[in-house]
Design an enzyme around this catalytic site. Structure first.
Site, PDB file in Angstrom:
ATOM      1  N   SER A   1       7.019   1.888  -0.848  1.00 31.85           N
ATOM      2  CA  SER A   1       5.749   2.601  -0.831  1.00 31.85           C
ATOM      3  C   SER A   1       4.616   1.609  -0.613  1.00 31.85           C
ATOM      4  CB  SER A   1       5.536   3.329  -2.166  1.00 31.85           C
ATOM      5  OG  SER A   1       4.205   3.765  -2.309  1.00 31.85           O
TER       6      SER A   1
ATOM      7  N   LYS B   1       8.398  -0.279  -7.005  1.00 29.33           N
ATOM      8  CA  LYS B   1       8.306  -0.327  -5.548  1.00 29.33           C
ATOM      9  C   LYS B   1       8.065  -1.755  -5.054  1.00 29.33           C
ATOM     10  CE  LYS B   1       9.158   3.927  -4.568  1.00 29.33           C
ATOM     11  NZ  LYS B   1      10.349   4.305  -3.777  1.00 29.33           N
TER      12      LYS B   1
ATOM     13  N   TYR C   1       6.013   2.931 -11.641  1.00 29.38           N
ATOM     14  CA  TYR C   1       6.353   3.252 -10.248  1.00 29.38           C
ATOM     15  C   TYR C   1       5.908   2.109  -9.339  1.00 29.38           C
ATOM     16  CZ  TYR C   1       6.365   5.794  -5.804  1.00 29.38           C
ATOM     17  OH  TYR C   1       6.584   6.189  -4.513  1.00 29.38           O
TER      18      TYR C   1
END
Length: 299
Positions: free
Chosen positions: A169, A186, A182
């Site tokens: 991402s 990533k 998160y």
């Protein structure tokens, strides 16, 4: 008639080289390749599965829910594409093994893995994250892609090599507020990509990474409803910010931050993945391609 002079000979030769380099004279660049795509019944994963199949691959899609698998397979088979599917929770060893076994049973081997599954079970401050949240996020977002790759490597070796694409991402480069675990997971995928690329190069297996930017997906509809909650449902990629495209004013403000003045579509990611899995990318490994409309993306 063709000219026989030196200049006359050079023109068609260089045109031929240009066409070969650009792939203009080739169809189905992934013909007869076998591809596994995790979390591929909706959004970016679904678009990737469709594109790989359109480019000639036999694709096995997967999701945690059978009904989602059935719907995706029905849709893509209805388009005349070679697509099958099976349930796979990437955090479960038995599910990963079943996904690999399904591809081998149906198509005799595996050439391509696209690791797309991810979760974000938390929204808030890094200081408020529990050990349980850290475990779940890192298990699914980091450990599972590594173990999924480990599971397919023996089958790729039997076919002389293969290609792995890990979906990270833009949050790997520019952390998103409130999505601390998160973001960290990533960023870790960039390191995983580099490490796997080095280790698997002697086996003729290339490993690259895709970092989507702001992508419009149907998932964003639920994000808006839960934006005030302390926990969010599992999300995939930066399109967790897709709540913005449900609000036209916010969408327009976001567009102003992009070099390309529009939000991305899942299909914007799909062609890049197909390229990375093709022979046109045979000299590319360990790289991360950002598909973010010009969003700043440097560590």
């Amino acid at each position: 008639m063709h000219k026989t002079g030196l200049l006359g000979l050079c023109v068609p030769v260089w045109n031929s080289v240009r066409m070969a380099s650009s792939g203009m004279n080739r169809r189905d660049p992934l013909a007869n390749k076998v591809a596994l795509v995790t979390a591929s019944t909706d959004g970016i994963g679904f678009a990737i599965a469709r594109r790989l199949a359109q480019d000639g691959a036999h694709v096995v899609v997967s999701s945690r829910k059978q009904q989602n698998v059935d719907q995706a397979v029905s849709t893509l088979q209805g388009e005349g594409l070679s697509v099958t599917g099976t349930v796979c929770h990437v955090g479960k060893a038995e599910d990963r093994e079943r996904l690999v076994a399904t591809a081998v049973k149906l198509h005799g081997g595996i050439d391509i893995l696209v690791s797309n599954a991810a979760v974000n079970p938390f929204f808030g401050s890094l200081m408020d994250i529990t050990e349980e949240v850290w475990d779940k996020t890192l298990d699914i977002n980091v450990k599972a892609p590594a173990l999924m790759t480990k599971a397919v490597v023996p089958e790729m070796e039997k076919r002389g090599g293969g290609s792995v694409v890990i979906v990270a991402s833009i949050a790997a480069f520019s952390p998103l507020p409130g999505l601390s675990p998160y973001n960290v997971s990533k960023t870790a995928l960039l390191g995983l990509t580099k490490t796997l690329a080095i280790e698997l190069a002697p086996r003729n297996i290339r490993v690259n990474c895709l970092a989507p930017g702001l992508i419009k997906t149907s998932f964003s509809r639920m994000v808006r409803k839960e934006s005030s909650a302390s926990h969010w449902n599992p999300l995939k990629g930066i399109h967790l910010l897709g709540q913005l495209w449900m609000d036209k004013e916010k969408e327009e403000r976001m567009k102003e931050t992009l070099q390309i003045r529009r939000l991305g579509e899942p299909e914007d990611c799909a062609g890049i993945v197909s390229f990375l899995c093709s022979e046109d990318a045979s000299y590319i490994t360990g790289e991360t391609v950002v598909v973010g409309g010009g969003t700043l993306s440097r560590l």
